[in-house]
Design a protein around this motif. Structure first.
Motif, short mmCIF file in Angstrom:
data_model
loop_
_atom_site.label_atom_id
_atom_site.label_comp_id
_atom_site.label_asym_id
_atom_site.label_seq_id
_atom_site.Cartn_x
_atom_site.Cartn_y
_atom_site.Cartn_z
N ARG A 1 -3.79 4.39 -4.72
CA ARG A 1 -3.91 3.65 -3.27
C ARG A 1 -2.55 3.43 -2.75
O ARG A 1 -2.60 2.55 -1.80
CB ARG A 1 -4.76 2.35 -3.98
CG ARG A 1 -5.88 2.44 -4.35
CD ARG A 1 -6.72 1.43 -4.82
NE ARG A 1 -8.05 1.65 -5.47
CZ ARG A 1 -9.25 1.45 -4.72
NH1 ARG A 1 -9.34 1.40 -3.70
NH2 ARG A 1 -10.28 1.62 -5.37
N SER B 1 -6.36 -2.12 -1.43
CA SER B 1 -7.78 -1.66 -0.98
C SER B 1 -7.97 -2.35 0.30
O SER B 1 -8.97 -1.83 0.95
CB SER B 1 -8.71 -2.04 -2.03
OG SER B 1 -8.84 -3.44 -2.40
N ASN C 1 -0.39 0.71 6.17
CA ASN C 1 -0.53 1.14 4.54
C ASN C 1 0.79 1.81 4.25
O ASN C 1 0.71 2.90 3.30
CB ASN C 1 -1.72 1.98 4.70
CG ASN C 1 -3.07 1.24 4.82
OD1 ASN C 1 -3.11 0.27 3.91
ND2 ASN C 1 -3.78 1.42 6.11
N SER D 1 -5.10 4.00 -10.86
CA SER D 1 -5.76 3.56 -9.49
C SER D 1 -4.85 2.94 -8.52
O SER D 1 -4.96 3.06 -7.40
CB SER D 1 -7.07 2.51 -10.09
OG SER D 1 -7.66 1.98 -8.81
#
Length: 559
Positions: A190, A44, A558, A186
């Protein structure tokens, strides 16, 4: 037998010297509660994350009850009609946590509790304020909030306003699997990459001692060896509580498969390696070295709780802390009737408040009474106990030990002399213990151990019954889990060496590390610490990465 695969570190002059097959900003060793929370937090914050998991994922978190210790006025507490504050939570935990962490670290943990529970909800975990009506070791599927420790016990409540802080994740059965499923989903949303059946055997360090990455060994995906390893993993977990020796043999077979069929994989960690592979309760050598009196207990955890993360840290000079701290669980509620009896040691002396939390009772039993605990009941309490564990009233794992012990581990005495003789207890000491207890139950004096009046019961009328619930009981095995691990910086989660200096590039979280749960266990505190310590380490790695990129003029990646 302890099977140890951790090797001495691979030492190189620089990262450029090796041909890395994989790389990430953060490499997480162990994809359980702490590892998943760290992975989510790091991703995150814009970091690339690769998690290396020796089994299928979940670790002890997925096997647990899914209870998260939280307070300060959570929505669930308010829904149930309870007020709470971070200060009250701090005052209570200070007695349980002791000096495992500094006062400031504990206060930070308590102050962050509200946000931490909300963070878990944002990942998909569900909590609610349905309050358990009675004190219990684990509530039924009808209730998801309860007093999970000693909060309401008079000796604790006098210093800190009590409030239920055991927040059980909503889900059927043991809801640790529901909590981990939310975290794993989760993490993958991500972009966190997870390699399963991938065992880290050594760290890679440069000449300055900075951790550059890891050498892992992975079973080929879809191979016969991988399928067999997965089956053995499931079988070992399924039979462990009932046949621990069989489970140990299955784990040995898993280890042989890993040694024979896994292939090497060099993974570069650009900004940090996080050790989050659990405690060491299955490592008989470490347990014998640091806490030998607990060897007779029933190890509680997953197959990954073998101390490998701790050994990896130690291989590069990390220091260990509180390795003698092991939690032994002697829960006697449910049934409530058992908690209304009294417990004596081998000398016939009462030594505790029987309404205390099971881990507190277990600690006193092992550390102070040479592992001895004999529960004295009368006929009324014995009959109540049978009724209280009837079908549909408690979990099967709560019912079966009670029935087995009432049927096959229960000595009867029509007189106290007869009971003492059959239990090999000094009759006069036993009589004094029961007489003092009965006087407290009748209100003639205050209970010397501070037991609530509602939990006292006059045992003046026989026959009497004695159940031997000692640490080495075969019919009532005592679950144990380790609480110590690698010493870490309380601000960053970085692993420390014996001089208190941080080891560059190395972090630890969860039961691999010393944390708020490293003194006396409270249900939910270990999971809460996994969330807290995992996120703390990830936040620090993100800060290091941002600083490095600012110096290099790079943009966040990322991948």
């Amino acid at each position: 037998m302890t099977l140890q695969a951790v090797q001495a570190p691979l030492r190189v002059d620089s990262a450029e010297q090796l041909q890395w097959q994989q790389r990430a900003d953060l490499v997480v060793v162990g994809f359980g509660g702490a590892g998943a929370c760290a992975a989510i937090e790091a991703a995150s914050r814009g970091l690339s994350v690769l998690a290396l998991e020796r089994f299928a994922g979940g670790g002890a978190t997925a096997l647990s009850g899914g209870v998260v210790y939280a307070g300060g006025g959570t929505p669930q507490q308010l829904q149930a009609g309870y007020t709470d504050s971070s200060e009250a939570m701090f005052e209570y935990l200070r007695k349980e946590v002791g000096d495992a962490v500094s006062e400031q670290a504990l206060r930070t943990f308590c102050d962050a509790s509200l946000e931490q529970l909300a963070w878990l909800e944002r990942q998909g975990a569900v909590f609610e304020g349905s309050m358990a009506p009675h004190k219990t070791s684990y509530p039924s599927d009808s209730y998801y909030l309860y007093y999970s420790g000693n909060e309401a016990v008079p000796a604790y409540a006098v210093n800190a306003a009590p409030a239920p802080r055991g927040h059980r994740t909503k889900g059927t059965g043991m809801s640790g699997s529901a909590l981990f499923r939310a975290l794993a989903d989760s993490a993958r949303r991500r972009g966190v990459r997870v390699r399963t059946q991938c065992e880290v055997r050594r760290l890679v360090v440069d000449r300055e001692g900075q951790v550059l990455g890891v050498e892992a060994w992975q079973l080929p995906a879809g191979s016969r060896a991988a399928r067999q390893h997965a089956r053995l993993t499931r079988w070992a977990a399924a039979v462990h509580m009932y046949a621990p020796a069989v489970s140990a043999r299955l784990r040995a077979r898993m280890h042989r498969i890993e040694q024979q069929h896994a292939l090497p994989l060099l993974v570069r960690a650009d900004h940090g390696v996080l050790l989050a592979s659990g405690g060491f309760v299955f490592n008989r050598r470490l347990l014998g070295e640091h806490a030998p009196r607990y060897l007779a207990g029933l190890p509680l955890g997953s197959s990954g709780c073998d101390g490998s993360g701790i050994e990896l840290g130690r291989s590069v000079g990390a220091s260990l802390g509180r390795m003698d701290k092991v939690s032994a669980w002697r829960f006697i509620n449910p049934p409530m009737a058992w908690a209304k009896g009294l417990i004596v040691n081998a000398r016939g002396e009462r030594y505790c408040n029987e309404e205390l939390y099971g881990a507190t009772l277990g600690h006193a039993m092992v550390e102070e009474q040479d592992g001895r605990a004999l529960l004295i009941l009368d006929r009324s309490l014995r009959n109540q106990a049978l009724q209280q564990v009837g079908p549909g009233k408690v979990w099967s794992f709560q019912r079966l030990p009670v029935l087995l012990n009432l049927l096959f581990n229960c000595r009867r005495g029509n007189t106290l002399e007869q009971l003492a003789q059959r239990c090999r207890l000094p009759v006069e000491a036993l009589r004094r213990s029961i007489d003092a207890y009965n006087r407290a139950a009748r209100g003639e004096l205050a209970d010397p151990h501070g037991k609530s009046a509602s939990m006292l019961h006059d045992l003046g009328q026989g026959p009497w019954y004695c159940l031997d619930l000692s640490y080495d009981s075969r019919l009532y095995p005592c679950p144990t889990l380790t609480l110590g691990g690698l010493r870490v910086c309380e601000q960053s989660g970085q692993v420390l060496d014996p001089q208190g200096q941080t080891i560059a590039g190395l972090y630890a979280a969860g039961r691999c590390a010393v944390g708020v749960a490293s003194n006396l266990y409270v249900s939910g505190l270990s999971l809460a610490d996994c969330v807290f310590s995992g996120r703390r380490a990830a936040a620090h790695v993100a800060g290091v990465a941002a600083s490095h990129r600012a110096q290099q003029g790079e943009q966040p990646c990322n991948v």
